[in-house]
Write an enzyme that holds these catalytic residues in place. Sequence first.
Site, PDB file in Angstrom:
ATOM      1  CB  VAL A 134       1.056   6.006   3.148  1.00 35.55           C
ATOM      2  CG1 VAL A 134       0.208   4.935   3.831  1.00 35.55           C
ATOM      3  CG2 VAL A 134       2.495   5.959   3.645  1.00 35.55           C
ATOM      4  CB  CYS A 135      -2.417   3.676  -0.855  1.00 34.71           C
ATOM      5  SG  CYS A 135      -4.095   3.306  -1.385  1.00 34.71           S
ATOM      6  CG  LEU A 136      -4.193   4.038   6.087  1.00 41.74           C
ATOM      7  CD1 LEU A 136      -4.411   2.530   6.143  1.00 41.74           C
ATOM      8  CD2 LEU A 136      -3.213   4.458   7.177  1.00 41.74           C
TER       9      LEU A 136
ATOM     10  CG  ASN B  70      -1.851  -1.231   1.188  1.00 42.98           C
ATOM     11  OD1 ASN B  70      -1.734  -2.062   2.073  1.00 42.98           O
ATOM     12  ND2 ASN B  70      -2.696  -1.373   0.189  1.00 42.98           N
TER      13      ASN B  70
END
Length: 160
Positions: free
Chosen positions: A95-97, A88
């Site tokens: 950051v992919c969150l 992610n």
Amino acid sequence: MASGGGIARSRLMEERKSWCKNHPHGFVAKPETLPDGTANLMVWNCIIPGTEGTDWEGGYFPLTLHFSEDYPTTPPVCKFPAGFFHVNVYPTGAVCLSILSSAWKPSITVRQILVGIQDLFDHPNPASAAQDISYKLFKKNMVQYKKRVREQAKQYPSLV
């Protein structure tokens, strides 16, 4: 200065005070120091420790939080060094969150962001993959995936 920026800075000063009083063990989060020695509240340099008992253990991973003048209405951009190995994390290091995008709420704190990213280390979300290499290994070759994670942890030893 725009009033929005004042709101962002005052919130970040509160975040800093709160962090200094009480933060999770092994974590670091502090505004960057400018050449003149003053703190830039809009950019924080952080360290997220790998959780004990996981393949991330022993790593102290550098993360930068970039806050906008619209903070806390909009989330900070959170970036690891480019090329960081995680399902992610984009190749740029971003950051992919969900709590940093669709699930963002102005009440989310720096502490919650960092703990959330630490949790993501060992619980990646393949449904929201941000890079091919780690995603493919995670799905097809867990042994190699875990080996890469452990190698990366060794690249970021404790500085203390």
